[in-house]
Design a protein around this motif. Structure first.
Motif, PDB file in Angstrom:
ATOM      1  N   LEU A 102       0.820  -1.204   0.000  1.00  0.00           N
ATOM      2  CA  LEU A 102       0.000   0.000   0.000  1.00  0.00           C
ATOM      3  C   LEU A 102       0.862   1.265   0.000  1.00  0.00           C
ATOM      4  O   LEU A 102       1.751   1.421   0.832  1.00  0.00           O
ATOM      5  N   LYS A 103       0.556   2.163  -0.932  1.00  0.00           N
ATOM      6  CA  LYS A 103       1.267   3.445  -1.028  1.00  0.00           C
ATOM      7  C   LYS A 103       0.376   4.622  -0.659  1.00  0.00           C
ATOM      8  O   LYS A 103       0.866   5.628  -0.142  1.00  0.00           O
ATOM      9  N   ASN A 104      -0.912   4.508  -0.949  1.00  0.00           N
ATOM     10  CA  ASN A 104      -1.842   5.610  -0.695  1.00  0.00           C
ATOM     11  C   ASN A 104      -3.045   5.102   0.087  1.00  0.00           C
ATOM     12  O   ASN A 104      -3.720   4.170  -0.351  1.00  0.00           O
ATOM     13  N   LEU A 105      -3.312   5.728   1.233  1.00  0.00           N
ATOM     14  CA  LEU A 105      -4.463   5.352   2.058  1.00  0.00           C
ATOM     15  C   LEU A 105      -5.215   6.615   2.437  1.00  0.00           C
ATOM     16  O   LEU A 105      -4.683   7.502   3.114  1.00  0.00           O
ATOM     17  N   ASP A 106      -6.455   6.704   1.991  1.00  0.00           N
ATOM     18  CA  ASP A 106      -7.294   7.875   2.257  1.00  0.00           C
ATOM     19  C   ASP A 106      -8.513   7.462   3.074  1.00  0.00           C
ATOM     20  O   ASP A 106      -9.361   6.709   2.610  1.00  0.00           O
ATOM     21  N   LEU A 107      -8.558   7.945   4.312  1.00  0.00           N
ATOM     22  CA  LEU A 107      -9.711   7.726   5.201  1.00  0.00           C
ATOM     23  C   LEU A 107     -10.280   9.058   5.660  1.00  0.00           C
ATOM     24  O   LEU A 107     -10.933   9.131   6.709  1.00  0.00           O
ATOM     25  N   SER A 108     -10.058  10.092   4.889  1.00  0.00           N
ATOM     26  CA  SER A 108     -10.522  11.417   5.281  1.00  0.00           C
ATOM     27  C   SER A 108     -12.043  11.511   5.223  1.00  0.00           C
ATOM     28  O   SER A 108     -12.710  10.731   4.542  1.00  0.00           O
ATOM     29  N   HIS A 109     -12.575  12.462   5.975  1.00  0.00           N
ATOM     30  CA  HIS A 109     -14.017  12.730   5.995  1.00  0.00           C
ATOM     31  C   HIS A 109     -14.816  11.480   6.385  1.00  0.00           C
ATOM     32  O   HIS A 109     -15.700  11.027   5.667  1.00  0.00           O
ATOM     33  N   ASN A 110     -14.438  10.932   7.528  1.00  0.00           N
ATOM     34  CA  ASN A 110     -15.186   9.836   8.122  1.00  0.00           C
ATOM     35  C   ASN A 110     -15.494  10.178   9.583  1.00  0.00           C
ATOM     36  O   ASN A 110     -15.518  11.367   9.935  1.00  0.00           O
ATOM     37  N   ARG A 111     -15.710   9.175  10.411  1.00  0.00           N
ATOM     38  CA  ARG A 111     -16.123   9.423  11.794  1.00  0.00           C
ATOM     39  C   ARG A 111     -15.223   8.671  12.782  1.00  0.00           C
ATOM     40  O   ARG A 111     -15.670   8.228  13.837  1.00  0.00           O
ATOM     41  N   LEU A 112     -13.966   8.552  12.448  1.00  0.00           N
ATOM     42  CA  LEU A 112     -13.046   7.754  13.250  1.00  0.00           C
ATOM     43  C   LEU A 112     -12.597   8.500  14.507  1.00  0.00           C
ATOM     44  O   LEU A 112     -11.985   9.562  14.428  1.00  0.00           O
ATOM     45  N   ALA A 113     -12.894   7.900  15.643  1.00  0.00           N
ATOM     46  CA  ALA A 113     -12.351   8.390  16.912  1.00  0.00           C
ATOM     47  C   ALA A 113     -11.156   7.539  17.329  1.00  0.00           C
ATOM     48  O   ALA A 113     -10.329   7.971  18.127  1.00  0.00           O
ATOM     49  N   GLU A 114     -11.065   6.340  16.782  1.00  0.00           N
ATOM     50  CA  GLU A 114      -9.952   5.420  17.036  1.00  0.00           C
ATOM     51  C   GLU A 114      -9.432   4.925  15.694  1.00  0.00           C
ATOM     52  O   GLU A 114     -10.173   4.846  14.716  1.00  0.00           O
ATOM     53  N   PHE A 115      -8.144   4.581  15.680  1.00  0.00           N
ATOM     54  CA  PHE A 115      -7.529   4.059  14.457  1.00  0.00           C
ATOM     55  C   PHE A 115      -6.565   2.938  14.848  1.00  0.00           C
ATOM     56  O   PHE A 115      -5.884   3.045  15.874  1.00  0.00           O
ATOM     57  N   PRO A 116      -6.501   1.861  14.079  1.00  0.00           N
ATOM     58  CA  PRO A 116      -5.577   0.757  14.408  1.00  0.00           C
ATOM     59  C   PRO A 116      -4.145   1.111  14.016  1.00  0.00           C
ATOM     60  O   PRO A 116      -3.600   0.608  13.017  1.00  0.00           O
ATOM     61  N   TRP A 117      -3.524   1.967  14.813  1.00  0.00           N
ATOM     62  CA  TRP A 117      -2.180   2.447  14.486  1.00  0.00           C
ATOM     63  C   TRP A 117      -1.183   1.300  14.323  1.00  0.00           C
ATOM     64  O   TRP A 117      -0.218   1.407  13.553  1.00  0.00           O
ATOM     65  N   GLN A 118      -1.412   0.196  15.031  1.00  0.00           N
ATOM     66  CA  GLN A 118      -0.480  -0.925  14.940  1.00  0.00           C
ATOM     67  C   GLN A 118      -0.436  -1.515  13.535  1.00  0.00           C
ATOM     68  O   GLN A 118       0.558  -2.148  13.156  1.00  0.00           O
ATOM     69  N   ASP A 119      -1.472  -1.303  12.746  1.00  0.00           N
ATOM     70  CA  ASP A 119      -1.482  -1.809  11.370  1.00  0.00           C
ATOM     71  C   ASP A 119      -0.417  -1.138  10.504  1.00  0.00           C
ATOM     72  O   ASP A 119      -0.018  -1.687   9.465  1.00  0.00           O
ATOM     73  N   LEU A 120       0.031   0.049  10.912  1.00  0.00           N
ATOM     74  CA  LEU A 120       1.000   0.783  10.095  1.00  0.00           C
ATOM     75  C   LEU A 120       2.403   0.204  10.176  1.00  0.00           C
ATOM     76  O   LEU A 120       3.260   0.534   9.352  1.00  0.00           O
ATOM     77  N   ARG A 121       2.648  -0.650  11.151  1.00  0.00           N
ATOM     78  CA  ARG A 121       4.008  -1.138  11.383  1.00  0.00           C
ATOM     79  C   ARG A 121       4.588  -1.872  10.189  1.00  0.00           C
ATOM     80  O   ARG A 121       5.795  -1.825   9.943  1.00  0.00           O
ATOM     81  N   GLY A 122       3.748  -2.569   9.428  1.00  0.00           N
ATOM     82  CA  GLY A 122       4.240  -3.317   8.277  1.00  0.00           C
ATOM     83  C   GLY A 122       4.057  -2.615   6.956  1.00  0.00           C
ATOM     84  O   GLY A 122       4.358  -3.177   5.907  1.00  0.00           O
ATOM     85  N   LEU A 123       3.564  -1.367   6.977  1.00  0.00           N
ATOM     86  CA  LEU A 123       3.269  -0.667   5.729  1.00  0.00           C
ATOM     87  C   LEU A 123       4.416   0.262   5.353  1.00  0.00           C
ATOM     88  O   LEU A 123       4.254   1.481   5.208  1.00  0.00           O
ATOM     89  N   GLY A 124       5.581  -0.316   5.171  1.00  0.00           N
ATOM     90  CA  GLY A 124       6.765   0.478   4.894  1.00  0.00           C
ATOM     91  C   GLY A 124       6.748   1.185   3.556  1.00  0.00           C
ATOM     92  O   GLY A 124       7.553   2.091   3.329  1.00  0.00           O
ATOM     93  N   ALA A 125       5.842   0.816   2.653  1.00  0.00           N
ATOM     94  CA  ALA A 125       5.777   1.454   1.337  1.00  0.00           C
ATOM     95  C   ALA A 125       4.835   2.655   1.325  1.00  0.00           C
ATOM     96  O   ALA A 125       4.766   3.375   0.323  1.00  0.00           O
ATOM     97  N   LEU A 126       4.138   2.905   2.427  1.00  0.00           N
ATOM     98  CA  LEU A 126       3.116   3.956   2.456  1.00  0.00           C
ATOM     99  C   LEU A 126       3.733   5.322   2.191  1.00  0.00           C
ATOM    100  O   LEU A 126       4.722   5.713   2.825  1.00  0.00           O
TER     101      LEU A 126
END
Length: 242
Positions: A102-126
């Motif tokens: 994954l290089k591009n992740l867009d979750l803008s304009h939603n209702r997120l109060a929490e995010f699974p930050w731990q998922d980013l650990r393996g996304l070195g190409a982001l």
């Protein structure tokens, strides 16, 4: 014969019926990549039946409310995932963890109060991460560590009141950062951000709208203008009296 079978297999993989769920439209890109266009379809869930060679998935402007751990399991080769302008209020941990390309992740304009930050650990190409216009109140310490290719980070229009020292220092490729319209508490805990902004080459977009909401005497003042005098450590002299 073997070559013919290979051609037929590739054709089957790229055929619209194989690649696309009914609500979406798909088109092949270079190198056998596939674009799945599923925006503006009133979808409430990620559609099933995506081809595993889909690398671009557009799900913007639907009615998605939640992403489960297996919601994107059919598309492990995703490079761009557009989920903006939905109603997403929950993302189950693991939903993005397997998207190693994954290089591009867009979750803008939603209702997120929490995010699974731990998922980013393996996304070195982001390279681009858009979390703007949500309800996030914090970014955990070290949450962005390892994103060495990240160039653009959007955290504006959330509920952030402070940020841990060094939040952006582990991002060597970062070129653009958006933090405006957050209710920052400009205490000494946030003074590091002023110092970092003055020393970095990163473009802090909307710096003039990145304002203090507290304390009252600094309300409406840019975060980059927190007076240094208020964060000078006090000096004390001890005198021994017998």
């Amino acid at each position: 014969m073997r070559r013919l079978l290979a051609v037929l297999a590739l054709a089957a993989l790229l055929s619209p019926g194989r690649a696309c769920p009914a609500p979406c439209s798909c088109s092949p890109k270079r190198n056998g990549r596939l674009l799945a266009e599923c925006a503006y379809r009133e979808l409430r869930d990620v559609p099933r039946g995506l081809s595993p060679n889909v690398t671009i998935l557009t799900l913007s402007a639907n009615r998605l409310g939640r992403l489960g751990r297996a919601s994107l399991a059919e598309a492990p080769e995703l490079q761009s995932l557009w989920l903006g302008y939905n109603h997403i209020s929950a993302v189950e941990p693991g939903a993005f963890a397997h998207l190693l390309h994954l290089k591009n992740l867009d979750l803008s304009h939603n209702r997120l109060a929490e995010f699974p930050w731990q998922d980013l650990r393996g996304l070195g190409a982001l390279q681009i991460l858009k979390l703007s216009n949500n309800r996030l109140s914090s970014v955990p310490r070290g949450a962005l560590a390892g994103l060495r290719e990240l160039r653009s980070l959007w955290l504006n229009d959330n509920a952030l009141t402070t940020l841990a020292r060094g939040t952006f220092e582990a991002l060597p490729a970062l070129a653009q950062l958006q933090l405006f319209r957050n209710p920052f508490n400009c205490s000494c805990k946030l003074f590091w951000l002023k110092e970092w902004a003055e020393s970095t080459s990163v473009a802090l977009s909307g710096a003039g709208a990145t304002l203090c909401a507290a304390p009252p005497r600094l309300r409406g003042r840019p975060v980059t203008d927190i007076p240094g005098a208020m964060c000078v450590a006090p000096s004390a002299q001890l005198t021994y009296l017998s």
